[in-house]
Write a protein that holds these residues in place. Structure first.
Motif, short mmCIF file in Angstrom:
data_model
loop_
_atom_site.label_atom_id
_atom_site.label_comp_id
_atom_site.label_asym_id
_atom_site.label_seq_id
_atom_site.Cartn_x
_atom_site.Cartn_y
_atom_site.Cartn_z
N GLU A 254 -1.31 3.61 0.46
CA GLU A 254 -2.41 4.48 0.35
C GLU A 254 -3.38 4.56 -0.59
OE1 GLU A 254 0.79 5.21 0.48
OE2 GLU A 254 0.89 6.86 -1.32
N HIS A 289 -0.31 6.88 9.17
CA HIS A 289 0.33 7.44 8.08
C HIS A 289 -0.43 7.32 6.60
CE1 HIS A 289 4.17 7.96 5.73
NE2 HIS A 289 3.48 7.40 4.88
N GLU A 290 -1.10 6.08 6.56
CA GLU A 290 -2.03 5.85 5.50
C GLU A 290 -2.85 6.64 5.33
OE1 GLU A 290 0.07 4.62 3.44
OE2 GLU A 290 1.25 3.27 4.37
N HIS A 293 -2.36 10.14 4.03
CA HIS A 293 -2.43 10.13 2.73
C HIS A 293 -3.69 10.27 1.98
CE1 HIS A 293 1.74 9.63 1.81
NE2 HIS A 293 1.98 8.30 2.32
N GLU A 323 5.62 12.36 1.35
CA GLU A 323 5.68 11.23 2.26
C GLU A 323 6.48 11.84 3.48
OE1 GLU A 323 4.95 8.44 2.00
OE2 GLU A 323 4.45 8.09 -0.07
N TYR A 393 11.71 10.19 3.53
CA TYR A 393 10.82 9.78 4.56
C TYR A 393 11.08 10.47 5.77
CZ TYR A 393 7.70 6.23 1.89
OH TYR A 393 6.94 5.51 1.02
ZN ZN Z 1 3.68 6.96 2.75
#
Ligand code: ZN
Length: 597
Positions: A254, A289-290, A293, A323, A393
């Motif tokens: 990210e 996900h990224e 972030h 995370e 995670y």
């Molecule tokens: Zn991550």
């Protein structure tokens, strides 16, 4: 001559065949004893990597005259004596770039990629100075058809001719400079907007991806993530997904206005694909996900990261939040965006539940400890990792899930984890201050009126099981457990090495452990008959729990014999289903949670 109070970098993929970038750093008002430093790690990937090992040569000149520059430690150079009134320092160096991962730098005749942490020396004491970056194309015959993709801001006027992106860029500080990875090569691009902000997805590598499909689906993912934080546009002027498509590979990192992704060719949607494949859903989850972030960890940060110290480990016990929560919201955005069905989402959740249940390490390590030791454990996993480590995670995602459903239930559906994320955003979004290690419970209470101290303490600072069945029940879902298959268990993960069956992991307390087998052992035969790679399943299928099995195995070059007493396969595969007679409140709660109502 660089502008007053600025640092100018020029980077050129000077020798693609030798994988060498050449960088020139120009600095005004150089001083005797000036330190130049390369980071030892890259934010988002919590491991000391000592990037300076890739600098193959370095020299310095002041006002055109060579000047001494000596190493002080593994990543620091110190400038020698500089004449009074010197105008400018020029440091030139070469960086070897032959690492395909998203956290490093890569260069060959087909493409170039770098993170600033690999290639840009930091001028100590001047990290707050603005920087200019000139990105030069490779020398002919390389670079035919190449262009540049990055979220760096373009600087000044461009020359005439096609806009390839080679040229000058700028960054307000060193911190910003190293947070914009750069891709160059023959690139495929698609553009779209999210809440009026331009976004781009850029593919490098050979692929047959359906760009139309990507530019239809990705905006839906981005919109669902923006919605978690309210009705504002996302917090950047533009955003770039840099995707390197390879045969086999997976990874993402990210950044504040972009992400670097590595994916397999099969993860891409192909022209004519109707139903989203599992691989493509996985890719969308990675993008999701990224992108999340960009808020959570790039702007809302743990106090330990404000500012980053890039020369050594930055310890925080909160990676389960940065995370784990991000991992919770990545797939959640897909169902909220309507890209996957409710049952597809429940299947993804069940996979995470199973993964955590299978890791014996969850009984020894808390997610707070796992976060703290990420530098030496999570990022440096060995054959004993499943016995010793819990993933911040995966378990962190389940902490988020359990917390979200708890807040929803206790508030009668009026509060949720989304409110907590918005509160974190309001408080820490400007990045000036970070979240203190113990500040979350208070923030949750101030936001929702609910005291979740005990829950958070048990979930993050103890190895107690999370109250998942109860949480799922509150939204009318049933959690069931079954064994992965009917065969008895060896208590090990098996793989192959050439023609051999290999013990990859031996689980503490399982039959293989009890018999003395170890990770790395290669099976020769079972009960006197040869077993080849892929053949052990058939042997186990004809046995039952309680049977004993004689395993002949090589450890290094020594042949050993083990007597294994097979066990019942553990019921460690979770599944989630809708309870047929759930109450109206539970059904409504579920619809509000997944936005399926
Ligand atoms: Zn991550």
């Amino acid at each position: 001559m660089p502008a007053h109070d600025s640092v100018a970098y020029r980077i050129c993929p000077v020798d693609p065949a030798a994988h060498l970038f050449e960088i020139t750093l120009t600095l005004s008002q150089p001083q005797t004893g000036q330190h130049l430093v390369l980071p030892a790690w890259i934010p988002g990937s919590y491991m000391i990597r000592e990037f300076a090992r890739n600098i193959v040569w370095l020299r310095a000149a002041v006002d055109g005259q060579p000047v001494g520059i000596d190493k002080q430690d593994k990543h620091t150079w110190q400038l020698g004596a500089v004449p009074r009134g010197a105008q400018s320092l020029v440091v030139t160096y070469a960086v070897y770039a032959w690492d395909l991962s998203v956290r490093c730098a890569y260069l060959d005749a087909t493409r170039g990629f770098f993170n600033g942490t690999q290639v840009f020396l930091r001028v100590e004491g001047r990290s707050h100075w603005p920087c200019t970056i000139y990105i030069a194309p490779p020398p002919a015959p390389f670079g035919e058809g190449w262009s540049v993709a990055t979220a760096l801001r373009e600087h000044g006027k461009r020359g005439r001719g096609p806009h390839t992106g080679f040229g000058e860029y700028e960054a307000a500080t060193y911190d910003e400079l190293i947070d914009h990875p750069v891709e160059m090569g023959v690139l495929t691009r698609a553009r779209f907007e999210v809440r009026g902000v331009p976004h781009e997805i850029v593919l490098s590598g050979r692929h047959d991806a359906d760009l139309t499909r990507l530019s239809r689906d990705l905006p839906l993912v981005c919109e669902a993530q923006c919605a978690v934080f309210g009705d504002q546009p996302p917090p950047f002027a533009r955003y770039v997904f840099l995707v390197n498509v390879v045969g086999e590979g997976y990874g993402g990192l990210e950044h504040r206005a972009s992400t670097a992704l590595l994916c397999a060719r099969k993860d891409m949607p192909y022209p004519g694909m109707v139903e989203a494949t599992e691989a493509y859903i996985g890719f969308l989850g990675l993008c999701s996900h990224e992108y999340f972030h960009a808020w959570n960890v790039k702007r809302i940060k743990p106090a330990a990261f404000v500012p980053y110290d890039l020369q050594q480990e930055n310890y925080t016990r909160l990676l389960w939040l940065f995370e784990g929560f991000t991992s919770y919201y990545d797939d959640l955005a897909l169902v909220r965006a309507g890209l996957i069905t409710q049952q597809q989402y429940l299947d993804l959740l069940a996979k995470t539940v199973s993964a955590v249940a299978r890791s014996g390490g969850r009984q020894l390590q808390t997610v707070a400890e796992s976060s703290f030791d990420a530098w030496i454990k999570f990022y440096r996993q060995d054959e004993n990792a499943p016995n010793a480590i819990v993933s911040y995670y995966q378990k962190g995602a389940l902490v988020a899930l359990a917390l979200d459903l708890l807040l929803r239930e206790r508030s009668g559906g009026t509060r949720s984890l989304d409110d907590v994320m918005r509160a974190l955003w309001a408080r820490f979004g400007d990045g000036r201050e970070g979240l203190a290690e113990d500040a979350l419970p208070e923030l949750v209470e101030a936001t929702t009126g609910l005291d979740v101290r005990l829950f958070l303490k048990q979930a993050t600072a103890s190895c107690d099981e999370l109250p998942l069945a109860r949480a799922f029940k509150s939204v009318g879902l049933r959690l069931d457990w079954k064994a992965e298959n009917k065969s008895p268990s060896l208590g090990a993960r098996l793989g192959s090495e050439g023609d051999w069956v290999k013990f990859v992991n031996v689980y503490t307390g399982g039959p293989a452990h009890a018999a003395g087998l170890s990770a790395g052992d290669l099976i020769v035969a079972c009960d006197g008959l040869r077993v080849k790679a892929g053949g052990l399943e058939a042997v186990l299928a004809r046995r039952k729990a309680g049977d004993s099995l004689k395993i002949h195995a090589f450890r290094r070059d020594e042949l050993l014999t083990f007597e294994v007493r097979l066990a019942e396969a553990p019921a460690s595969t979770a599944s989630l289903s809708v309870m047929p007679r759930a109450g109206v409140g539970a059904v409504k709660g579920r619809q509000a949670w997944l936005r399926t109502g």
